[in-house]
Design a protein around this motif. Structure first.
Motif: not given
Ligand SMILES: Nc1ncnc2c1ncn2[C@@H]1O[C@H](COP(=O)(O)OP(=O)(O)OP(=O)(O)O)[C@@H](O)[C@H]1O
Ligand SMILES: [Mg+2]
Lengths: 220, 231
Positions: A134-139
């Protein structure tokens, strides 16, 4: 000499009584790579937002490929040509794929072509292992690269990047730097606002200095 | 008073499929769902505009909607009654004491909840959402829809709350529905009016259903939020 891609005319930004900057003339050449430097608060972000049509209160205007436009009535079609990426880019809370194809959908690109370009964008940004994240979990660095890829996939005529390496660690910066060098090699017209000495030092980038309300082309 | 016996009877009614009881439940459900389905889209659109746009009278409009939120439902019922009554301006439609009248009431009651929740959700959205959408080439309308999608759980909460308020309110449903058996008697009016006539079992059964519905939609909301709980 060919005509410039972009010619600014009398761009003026004021906050109340404070004149942030006044730019009589500035030309941006097609295929050129620029860094926009200047101290904190000199107005780099403000200028980019104006160019991207996010500020309808700015004075002045520009010729884009010779077609005049005022910032107070920013033409919709220019949004297809100029893409601005925030300093801290926002990724929609959907999927990485959806983020990458968002602008392509807006442009009515057919599904098969979209899929091809999304795959290419994922590869370009080195995000293959993150496809399902999920994009929000990307660094932070991955988000930055995803946002760069999302903007690049639209093949804009002018790409505006606001401090693409701020808040990144060494690896993240190195990867983003490599992508910037690639954009330069691909002859995309790009303006990068930054304080990052490594970006400023990248070969082939022309330096624009914004200071004390004036802009100037700087050599070396 | 012995509570055990009526409770046992209540469950016997529920699980024995008592037609009168289930008819009341069905009426409550469909009228509430239909009311929300009809009023949701315009309310969400209005909430979005009130949150995003600056125009003269905008503050006043927000205050008005907020005031509507705390209007007693029985007064809303009274106004609709006067409008729909035979001699009222809308009397010719013959809607008073029909489920449609209750549905109109529910729409009026759910409307400010939906609007106010939407305003809060949209104002809570990151300003970069709309800007990013615009920068990527979305038009104003598409960028607005994208913003709403980014705050979808807030919007869902608006819908759930509007539904919960509608299905459980009693004042308006009595005023404009009249608690007519087999026609406009729904869960809250039956509980309020029939229990006092001594029908405890039915009251308990209906109260139970209402609580299950309330719990159910909120659990559903929490599950959805958990699934998409990326923020
Ligand atoms: N809405 C506003 N009202 C008043 N002043 C503002 C407003 N927005 C920005 N400014 C001021 O404008 C100036 C320029 O801000 P801007 O973000 O463009 O600078 P910048 O060059 O990008 O700085 P940095 O290097 O820190 O990113 C700052 O002094 C800021 O305080
Ligand atoms: Mg800045």
């Amino acid at each position: 000499m060919s005509a410039p891609l972009l010619a600014l005319r009398g761009v003026r930004k004021v906050f109340g009584t404070r004149v942030l900057f006044e730019i009589d003339r500035l030309s941006v050449d097609e295929g050129g790579a620029y860094v926009l430097v200047g101290p904190n608060g000199s107005g780099k972000t403000s200028l980019m937002r104006i160019l991207a049509g996010l500020d309808r209160e700015a004075g002045g205007g520009m010729d884009f490929r010779g077609a005049p436009a005022a910032f107070t009535s920013y033409p919709e079609r220019l949004r297809r040509s100029i893409v601005y990426v925030h300093q801290h880019p926002y990724l929609f809370h959907t999927s990485l794929r959806h983020n990458l194809e968002y602008g392509l959908r807006c442009r009515g690109v057919p599904a098969a072509e979209r899929a091809r370009r999304v795959d290419e964008a994922i590869a370009w940004a080195g995000l293959e292992p993150r496809r399902a994240t999920p994009p929000a979990k990307l660094s932070g660095g991955e988000k930055q690269r995803a946002a760069l890829a999302r903007a690049r996939a639209l093949e804009p005529e002018l790409l505006l990047l606001d401090e693409p390496t701020s808040n990144l660690d060494r690896d993240g910066r190195a990867q983003t730097l490599a992508l910037l060098a690639q954009l330069r090699d691909e002859r995309r017209t790009v303006i990068v606002a930054c304080h990052d000495q490594e970006i400023i030092g990248l070969a082939g980038f022309t330096r624009l200095r914004l200071d004390d309300g004036r802009i100037a082309l700087q050599s070396g | 008073m012995d509570l055990l016996e009526p409770t046992r009877q209540a469950f016997a009614l529920l699980f024995g499929g008592d037609p009168e009881l289930w008819q009341i439940i069905w009426l409550s459900l469909w009228v509430s769902v239909a009311a929300i389905a009809l009023v949701a889209a315009p309310s969400i659109a209005l909430g979005f505009l009130l949150a995003k746009k600056r125009f003269p009278g905008q503050r006043a409009a927000v205050v008005l909607v907020q005031a509507l939120l705390s209007f007693p439902t029985v007064v809303i019922g009274l106004v609709i009654y006067l409008l729909l009554s035979r001699r009222g301006p809308l009397g010719s439609f013959d809607l008073l004491f029909t489920p449609w009248a209750i549905m109109v009431g529910y729409m009026v009651i759910a409307f400010p909840i939906l609007v106010v929740f939407t305003i809060a959700a949209v104002q809570g959205a990151d300003p970069r959402v709309y800007e990013t959408a615009r920068c990527l080439g979305a038009g104003r309308f598409a960028a607005s829809l994208t913003t709403l999608r980014e705050v979808r759980f807030g919007i869902l909460a608006a819908v759930v709350n509007g539904f919960g308020r509608a299905i459980s309110e009693v004042g308006c449903a009595i005023m404009v529905g009249g608690n007519i058996a087999g026609l406009t008697r729904n869960i809250p009016t039956a509980i309020a009016l029939e229990t006092t006539k001594g029908d405890f079992a039915q009251g308990i059964a209906l109260g139970f259903v209402l609580m299950v519905v309330a719990l159910g939609v909120n659990v559903l909301l929490a599950l959805l939020q958990g699934q998409g709980g990326l923020r």
